[in-house]
Design a protein around this motif. Structure first.
Motif, mmCIF file in Angstrom:
data_model
loop_
_atom_site.group_PDB
_atom_site.id
_atom_site.type_symbol
_atom_site.label_atom_id
_atom_site.label_comp_id
_atom_site.label_asym_id
_atom_site.label_seq_id
_atom_site.Cartn_x
_atom_site.Cartn_y
_atom_site.Cartn_z
ATOM 1 N N PRO A 8 -63.218 100.842 29.777
ATOM 2 C CA PRO A 8 -63.458 100.994 27.847
ATOM 3 C C PRO A 8 -64.369 99.744 27.473
ATOM 4 O O PRO A 8 -63.996 98.637 28.030
ATOM 5 C CB PRO A 8 -62.083 101.407 27.608
ATOM 6 C CG PRO A 8 -61.352 101.704 28.781
ATOM 7 C CD PRO A 8 -61.570 100.749 29.757
ATOM 8 N N PRO A 9 -64.978 100.091 26.671
ATOM 9 C CA PRO A 9 -65.860 98.786 25.929
ATOM 10 C C PRO A 9 -64.889 98.117 24.879
ATOM 11 O O PRO A 9 -63.606 98.641 24.511
ATOM 12 C CB PRO A 9 -66.748 99.442 25.125
ATOM 13 C CG PRO A 9 -66.135 101.010 24.626
ATOM 14 C CD PRO A 9 -65.224 101.449 25.682
ATOM 15 N N THR A 10 -65.134 96.981 24.498
ATOM 16 C CA THR A 10 -64.652 96.270 23.417
ATOM 17 C C THR A 10 -65.706 96.730 22.305
ATOM 18 O O THR A 10 -66.821 96.050 22.366
ATOM 19 C CB THR A 10 -64.538 94.750 23.775
ATOM 20 O OG1 THR A 10 -63.466 94.512 24.833
ATOM 21 C CG2 THR A 10 -64.003 94.101 22.403
ATOM 22 N N ILE A 11 -65.411 97.347 21.448
ATOM 23 C CA ILE A 11 -66.340 97.712 20.487
ATOM 24 C C ILE A 11 -66.237 96.492 19.374
ATOM 25 O O ILE A 11 -65.409 95.690 19.172
ATOM 26 C CB ILE A 11 -66.093 99.178 19.604
ATOM 27 C CG1 ILE A 11 -64.576 99.086 18.756
ATOM 28 C CG2 ILE A 11 -65.919 99.986 20.476
ATOM 29 C CD1 ILE A 11 -64.722 100.504 17.981
ATOM 30 N N ASN A 12 -67.256 96.652 18.580
ATOM 31 C CA ASN A 12 -67.565 95.680 17.411
ATOM 32 C C ASN A 12 -67.917 94.228 17.860
ATOM 33 O O ASN A 12 -67.750 93.107 16.787
ATOM 34 C CB ASN A 12 -66.348 95.722 16.393
ATOM 35 C CG ASN A 12 -66.118 96.708 15.969
ATOM 36 O OD1 ASN A 12 -66.995 97.706 15.310
ATOM 37 N ND2 ASN A 12 -64.874 97.479 15.826
ATOM 38 N N LEU A 13 -67.975 93.839 19.186
ATOM 39 C CA LEU A 13 -68.313 92.787 19.611
ATOM 40 C C LEU A 13 -69.903 92.371 19.470
ATOM 41 O O LEU A 13 -70.621 92.297 20.489
ATOM 42 C CB LEU A 13 -67.824 92.258 21.219
ATOM 43 C CG LEU A 13 -68.128 90.812 21.697
ATOM 44 C CD1 LEU A 13 -67.476 90.032 20.931
ATOM 45 C CD2 LEU A 13 -67.260 90.999 22.943
ATOM 46 N N GLN A 14 -70.449 92.070 18.212
ATOM 47 C CA GLN A 14 -71.580 92.162 18.018
ATOM 48 C C GLN A 14 -72.100 90.693 17.764
ATOM 49 O O GLN A 14 -73.339 90.530 18.200
ATOM 50 C CB GLN A 14 -71.862 92.857 16.644
ATOM 51 C CG GLN A 14 -71.807 94.195 16.623
ATOM 52 C CD GLN A 14 -71.479 94.924 15.354
ATOM 53 O OE1 GLN A 14 -71.326 94.578 14.415
ATOM 54 N NE2 GLN A 14 -71.924 96.301 15.309
ATOM 55 N N ASN A 15 -71.308 89.735 17.472
ATOM 56 C CA ASN A 15 -71.553 88.162 17.477
ATOM 57 C C ASN A 15 -70.576 87.545 18.134
ATOM 58 O O ASN A 15 -69.719 86.940 17.501
ATOM 59 C CB ASN A 15 -71.814 87.794 15.997
ATOM 60 C CG ASN A 15 -72.816 88.492 15.060
ATOM 61 O OD1 ASN A 15 -73.897 88.341 15.282
ATOM 62 N ND2 ASN A 15 -72.080 89.620 14.218
ATOM 63 N N PRO A 16 -70.715 87.436 19.437
ATOM 64 C CA PRO A 16 -69.605 86.750 20.210
ATOM 65 C C PRO A 16 -69.313 85.380 19.913
ATOM 66 O O PRO A 16 -70.145 84.549 19.411
ATOM 67 C CB PRO A 16 -70.265 86.908 21.486
ATOM 68 C CG PRO A 16 -71.144 87.870 21.654
ATOM 69 C CD PRO A 16 -71.808 87.981 20.337
ATOM 70 N N ASP A 17 -68.058 85.122 19.787
ATOM 71 C CA ASP A 17 -67.521 83.555 19.477
ATOM 72 C C ASP A 17 -68.108 82.824 20.657
ATOM 73 O O ASP A 17 -67.685 83.044 21.641
ATOM 74 C CB ASP A 17 -66.051 83.557 19.353
ATOM 75 C CG ASP A 17 -65.481 82.397 19.144
ATOM 76 O OD1 ASP A 17 -66.085 81.316 19.246
ATOM 77 O OD2 ASP A 17 -64.262 82.354 18.505
ATOM 78 N N PRO A 18 -68.877 81.620 20.308
ATOM 79 C CA PRO A 18 -69.277 80.783 21.581
ATOM 80 C C PRO A 18 -68.111 80.297 22.211
ATOM 81 O O PRO A 18 -68.444 79.975 23.406
ATOM 82 C CB PRO A 18 -70.037 79.775 20.757
ATOM 83 C CG PRO A 18 -70.407 80.381 19.505
ATOM 84 C CD PRO A 18 -69.231 81.213 18.986
ATOM 85 N N GLN A 19 -67.004 80.011 21.630
ATOM 86 C CA GLN A 19 -65.748 79.586 22.531
ATOM 87 C C GLN A 19 -64.993 80.736 23.316
ATOM 88 O O GLN A 19 -64.213 80.465 24.177
ATOM 89 C CB GLN A 19 -64.691 79.187 21.577
ATOM 90 C CG GLN A 19 -65.121 77.908 20.943
ATOM 91 C CD GLN A 19 -64.189 77.374 20.213
ATOM 92 O OE1 GLN A 19 -63.295 76.249 20.652
ATOM 93 N NE2 GLN A 19 -64.188 77.475 18.718
ATOM 94 N N CYS A 20 -65.476 81.932 22.925
ATOM 95 C CA CYS A 20 -65.121 83.305 23.776
ATOM 96 C C CYS A 20 -65.917 83.690 24.489
ATOM 97 O O CYS A 20 -66.769 84.577 24.195
ATOM 98 C CB CYS A 20 -64.339 84.131 22.744
ATOM 99 S SG CYS A 20 -62.826 83.695 21.788
ATOM 100 N N ASP A 21 -66.274 82.991 25.694
ATOM 101 C CA ASP A 21 -67.509 83.385 26.245
ATOM 102 C C ASP A 21 -67.489 84.052 27.683
ATOM 103 O O ASP A 21 -68.165 83.799 28.612
ATOM 104 C CB ASP A 21 -68.263 82.017 26.533
ATOM 105 C CG ASP A 21 -67.532 81.065 27.584
ATOM 106 O OD1 ASP A 21 -66.279 81.409 27.652
ATOM 107 O OD2 ASP A 21 -68.018 80.080 27.693
#
Length: 412
Positions: A362-375
């Protein structure tokens, strides 16, 4: 050591009150987050939640029984009924003493407690229900499932906040492995969308305040995440020893092969910023399963959409998997269903089992602007086809509780 398999699954969730509907909605990236319309929330810091809709308690539980159950217990009984029907397993006088129930709740019957406290203040002590205590205590979901279906084996109700569901399932596995039961009905249930809980979480600045777009509020690993979205429901599995399941010709969904637990010993609500406790629980689950880290094919993340929590989990995964962390797809179900607290582990276990069965993450929705530390690879926005053999599911709770499960595609 006895092998433990999953033969039944049941869910009550904000995106569906049966496994098929839940899985279809989850796979399609459908959000179950909406404005709260069950009470006046105009004065609260957040007014959104993952509410269970179209739940017919009388049909699921029975007209007579429903009045003696808090909402969280109703959810648990309904999910357990689904799981038993899915497993095609009936409890009778011949097997009852070998059937256990391990269903927990992070908070328990808060609806019942609040309703009766208001009655006490407004109408006096004589008007408080004599069933208030057995309806509100956190073991009653497990007890009612045991009573309704006649399970006379061990009954346990873990209370480890948001790790509850995973702890219940993991401890059920251990019970079967040591010969204490042949079958265990296990999972978690929660129903905390109340004024008190909403005010408390809100004042703790734990909740998302993205009220203008409820379906975009839960956004794990996104740079603009601002807190979790509370949700309600239940997730329940039927666990069996492999020999018992094969003897009765049961359909097997997956095998449960690993369970790890740890404590952060850090803070009552904040996670260890380095993810040390989460790492230890994942490491212990791998050791319990007899696996190397490079055998993990996917991770169902705890990922509540809090700034600190998502980062600490990312760090823990990197420590566990090393360079391979960037190659393992990670899914965050809470982006769609919100945070179901004590029910989260049970529901997310169902999602991971369906991933193994259907070859779809399944997707992770709403992940439109990834946190650079969560890469890492969080399967953003759209589901992904993948032939996954082994998956790991994380649950971490207030107080520093960490519980991790590892499931494997079943092979006879």
């Amino acid at each position: 050591m006895k092998r433990v398999v999953i033969t039944g699954m049941g869910v009550i969730t904000p995106i569906g009150n049966d496994v098929e509907t839940f899985w279809n909605q989850l796979s399609q990236g459908q959000s179950g987050i909406s404005k709260i319309d069950t009470m006046d929330v105009s004065a609260y810091k957040s007014d959104i939640a993952g509410l269970v809709r179209n739940f017919d308690a009388e049909a699921a539980v029975g007209r007579r029984e429903v009045r003696r159950m808090d909402r969280y217990t109703q959810f648990a009984v309904a999910a357990a009924k689904q799981a038993l029907e899915d497993a095609k397993f009936s409890i009778d006088e011949h097997n009852a003493e070998r059937v256990g129930v391990y269903i927990g709740s992070g908070i328990g019957g808060i609806h019942t407690m609040l309703e009766n406290y208001r009655t006490l203040l407004e109408r006096g002590p004589s008007r408080v229900s004599p069933t208030v205590v057995p309806m509100m205590i956190a073991n009653m979901a497990a007890a009612q499932v045991s009573i309704m279906y006649g399970a006379k084996g061990p009954v346990l109700a873990p209370v480890t906040a948001c790790a509850t569901g995973n702890n219940a399932i993991g401890e059920a596995m251990k019970l079967i492995q040591r010969g204490g039961a042949d079958v265990v009905i296990a999972g978690g249930a929660e129903a905390t969308i109340t004024d008190l809980a909403l005010a408390g979480f809100g004042n703790a600045t734990a909740l998302s305040t993205r009220d203008g777009a409820p379906d975009e509020a839960s956004r794990p690993f996104d740079a603009q995440r601002d807190g979790f979205v509370p949700a309600e429901g239940a997730g329940v599995l039927v666990l069996e020893s492999l020999e018992h399941a094969e003897r009765r010709g049961a359909h097997i969904h997956a095998e449960l092969i690993g369970y790890g637990v740890s404590s952060d010993a850090y803070h009552i609500v904040a996670t260890d910023p380095e993810g040390a406790g989460a790492y230890r629980a994942m490491r212990e689950a791998l050791a319990d399963a007899g696996l190397a880290a490079d055998e993990i094919g996917t991770i169902n993340a705890h990922a509540t959409s809090t700034v600190a929590g998502d980062l600490s989990e990312t760090l823990a995964v990197k420590r566990l998997l090393g360079k391979r962390a960037y190659e393992v797809p990670i899914s965050a179900n809470k982006s769609m269903i919100g945070h179901m607290l004590g029910a989260a582990g049970g529901v997310e276990a169902v999602a991971l089992i369906k991933t193994l069965q259907d070859g779809l993450i399944p997707p992770t929705i709403n992940l439109q602007n990834p946190d650079p530390q969560c890469d890492l690879d969080y399967v953003p926005l759209q589901a992904r086809r993948a032939d996954v053999q082994i998956g790991l599911s994380n649950s971490f709770g207030f107080g520093g509780h960490n519980a991790v499960l590892i499931f494997k595609k079943f092979e006879s």
